[in-house]
Write an enzyme that holds these catalytic residues in place. Structure first.
Site, PDB file in Angstrom:
ATOM      1  N   TYR A   1     -11.452  -7.245  -1.950  1.00 42.05           N
ATOM      2  CA  TYR A   1     -11.640  -7.550  -0.613  1.00 42.05           C
ATOM      3  C   TYR A   1     -12.220  -8.871  -0.196  1.00 42.05           C
ATOM      4  O   TYR A   1     -12.597  -9.902  -0.779  1.00 42.05           O
ATOM      5  CB  TYR A   1     -13.542  -6.861  -0.485  1.00 42.05           C
ATOM      6  CG  TYR A   1     -13.062  -5.484   0.633  1.00 42.05           C
ATOM      7  CD1 TYR A   1     -12.834  -5.579   2.036  1.00 42.05           C
ATOM      8  CD2 TYR A   1     -13.742  -4.472  -0.728  1.00 42.05           C
ATOM      9  CE1 TYR A   1     -12.627  -4.322   2.444  1.00 42.05           C
ATOM     10  CE2 TYR A   1     -13.112  -2.696   0.142  1.00 42.05           C
ATOM     11  CZ  TYR A   1     -12.566  -3.061   1.616  1.00 42.05           C
ATOM     12  OH  TYR A   1     -12.282  -1.784   2.638  1.00 42.05           O
TER      13      TYR A   1
ATOM     14  N   LYS B   1      10.812  -8.780   9.934  1.00 48.24           N
ATOM     15  CA  LYS B   1      11.978  -8.696  10.866  1.00 48.24           C
ATOM     16  C   LYS B   1      12.803  -9.487  10.283  1.00 48.24           C
ATOM     17  O   LYS B   1      13.590 -10.120   9.184  1.00 48.24           O
ATOM     18  CB  LYS B   1      12.213  -8.316  12.723  1.00 48.24           C
ATOM     19  CG  LYS B   1      11.217  -6.687  12.656  1.00 48.24           C
ATOM     20  CD  LYS B   1      10.662  -7.359  14.188  1.00 48.24           C
ATOM     21  CE  LYS B   1      10.149  -5.190  14.463  1.00 48.24           C
ATOM     22  NZ  LYS B   1       8.863  -5.680  14.710  1.00 48.24           N
TER      23      LYS B   1
ATOM     24  N   ARG C   1       5.556  -6.170   5.895  1.00 51.28           N
ATOM     25  CA  ARG C   1       5.464  -5.899   6.770  1.00 51.28           C
ATOM     26  C   ARG C   1       4.209  -6.415   7.565  1.00 51.28           C
ATOM     27  O   ARG C   1       3.672  -6.135   6.425  1.00 51.28           O
ATOM     28  CB  ARG C   1       5.753  -4.390   6.355  1.00 51.28           C
ATOM     29  CG  ARG C   1       5.304  -3.096   7.871  1.00 51.28           C
ATOM     30  CD  ARG C   1       5.993  -1.960   6.935  1.00 51.28           C
ATOM     31  NE  ARG C   1       7.351  -2.223   6.911  1.00 51.28           N
ATOM     32  CZ  ARG C   1       8.071  -1.750   8.393  1.00 51.28           C
ATOM     33  NH1 ARG C   1       7.368  -1.578   9.587  1.00 51.28           N
ATOM     34  NH2 ARG C   1       9.251  -1.856   7.641  1.00 51.28           N
TER      35      ARG C   1
HETATM   36  N1  DSN Z   1       9.443  -0.368  16.270  1.00 52.97           N
HETATM   37  C1  DSN Z   1       9.587  -1.844  16.902  1.00 52.97           C
HETATM   38  C2  DSN Z   1      11.566  -1.599  16.697  1.00 52.97           C
HETATM   39  O1  DSN Z   1      11.950  -0.917  15.932  1.00 52.97           O
HETATM   40  O2  DSN Z   1      11.458  -2.804  17.751  1.00 52.97           O
HETATM   41  C3  DSN Z   1       9.072  -2.995  17.978  1.00 52.97           C
HETATM   42  O3  DSN Z   1       8.034  -3.210  17.298  1.00 52.97           O
END
Ligand code: DSN
Length: 406
Positions: free
Chosen positions: A45, A220, A226
């Protein structure tokens, strides 16, 4: 781990290894990211910030967070970074909270034109708490209509303009948005969740010199764990940090912050730039080949890692296509196209992205093969034997591109 969960994880590994992933917002986290995310840092924590925590025993996690901050600032050349947001949505919530009051007016890109739920959709907190005015793409070019943004900014005098997208394949002109924001004395907030990796690799224009706030996810194109981050000008740092903690979050996820630091390190390497260049080459190659095969690409092409296909001339919906391709081992999502008249659960389009397949080593010739498989599946949509045959072929093909070597 219980046998059931351990077995399900094995099944997910097998699913990922044996299918082609064209979901534009997904990627495969490298082993060093998985290691950090799976570390004992999950035990700690650490509410607060380095040197100012509400718990003892934070000397190591302080160093972890300071290192993540240092590497994040280096990667994005930004004045301030907060690495604690648990997700892109949490990051966006904190940006609004830092500078706005409920009911304040914000301009945001309409979801149906490629925006995001947290940019003012009526079912989302953003649309419920703030007075969002949507802007759109031009019906002719299907690209952002900066004139409309300027007109709306003049008319509504918003406190903030938010830009950034989850289904938009063109460069965004951040300088133009900055000029509009400046002329209208409003804050500029850019959400780079999709294009963060391209920006880090300097193959996409950066909003950082222009925007008051920049938020992103880290999983991404950035290919980390994440999670979320927020970059800002120094002037906004204090109120932003307070909006994250205690404003909207409690204990930070220190294992994920450690993995964000690893992701920033990875992204500072020359290999990462080569990877991002290949992501865009693959995306452009696929879009062009679909055009050659008489598919209509929204806006006519792509500058980034994704593009949208309008399937109306093929007389198949986005949802039907998503299901059909999944049966053969190609995973993507149906997506509304601008001014779509079918419901969002059906859609007239699909979204195709290349970050994940590029991570596993696909080059131009490989993505061309994928385009032809998709085309053949659509042409033979009623032939289940054909789908089954292709599933075997795709499975064998995937084996040549292992994601996790061990
Ligand atoms: N869920 C994401 C996407 O697929 O672009 C956006 O948050």
């Amino acid at each position: 781990m219980t046998n059931i969960v351990s077995e399900l994880i094995k099944q997910e590994v097998e699913r990922e290894e044996s299918t082609i992933n064209l979901i534009a917002s997904e990627n495969y986290a490298p082993q060093n990211i998985l290691d950090a995310t799976g570390s004992v840092l999950t035990n700690k924590y650490a509410e607060g910030y380095p040197g100012k925590r509400y718990y003892g025993g934070c000397e190591i996690v302080d160093k972890v967070e300071l290192y993540a901050i240092e590497q994040g600032r280096k990667l994005f050349s930004c004045e301030h970074i907060n690495v604690q947001p648990h997700s892109g949505s949490s990051a966006n919530f904190a940006v609004y909270l830092s500078s706005l009051k409920p009911g304040d007016t914000i301009l945001g890109m309409d979801l149906s034109c490629g925006g995001h739920l947290t940019h003012g959709h009526k079912v989302n907190f953003s649309g419920k708490i703030y007075n969002f005015i949507p802007y759109h793409v031009s019906p002719e070019t299907e690209q952002l209509d900066y004139n409309e943004i300027e007109i709306l900014a003049n008319q509504h005098q918003p406190k903030m303009i938010v830009a950034g997208a989850s289904a938009y394949s063109r460069f965004i002109d951040f300088e133009k948005l900055y000029d509009i924001a400046k002329r209208n004395n409003t804050l500029l907030f850019i959400d780079i969740a999709h294009i963060a990796g391209l920006i880090a690799a300097e193959i996409h224009p950066s909003p950082i010199p222009y925007a008051d706030f920049v938020s992103s996810t880290t999983h991404k194109t950035l290919r980390g764990p994440r999670g979320g981050i927020i970059l800002s000008k120094l002037d906004h740092a204090q109120k932003l940090d307070r909006a994250v903690m205690p404003g909207s979050q409690g204990g930070p996820l220190m294992h994920v912050i450690a993995a964000k630091a690893v992701a920033f390190d990875n992204a500072l390497s020359p290999e990462f730039k080569t990877y991002q260049e290949q992501v865009v080459k693959n995306s452009k190659t696929m879009a062009q080949e679909f055009k050659n095969l008489n598919y209509r690409i929204v806006s006519g092409g792509t500058d980034n890692h994704l593009f949208l296909i309008d399937l109306r001339n093929k007389e198949i919906s986005g949802k039907e296509t998503e299901k059909l391709l999944e049966q053969a081992g190609i995973v993507l999502n149906c997506n509304s196209i601008p001014f779509d008249t079918t419901p969002p659960t059906v859609t007239s389009g699909i979204r195709i992205g290349t970050p994940a397949v590029t991570t596993r080593g696909f080059k131009e010739s490989n993505v061309l093969q994928v385009v032809h498989w998709i085309d053949e599946l659509i042409k033979n949509r009623n032939n289940t034997d054909f789908t089954k045959k292709l599933k075997v072929e795709i499975h064998d093909f995937c084996k040549k591109f292992p994601i996790y070597k061990n």
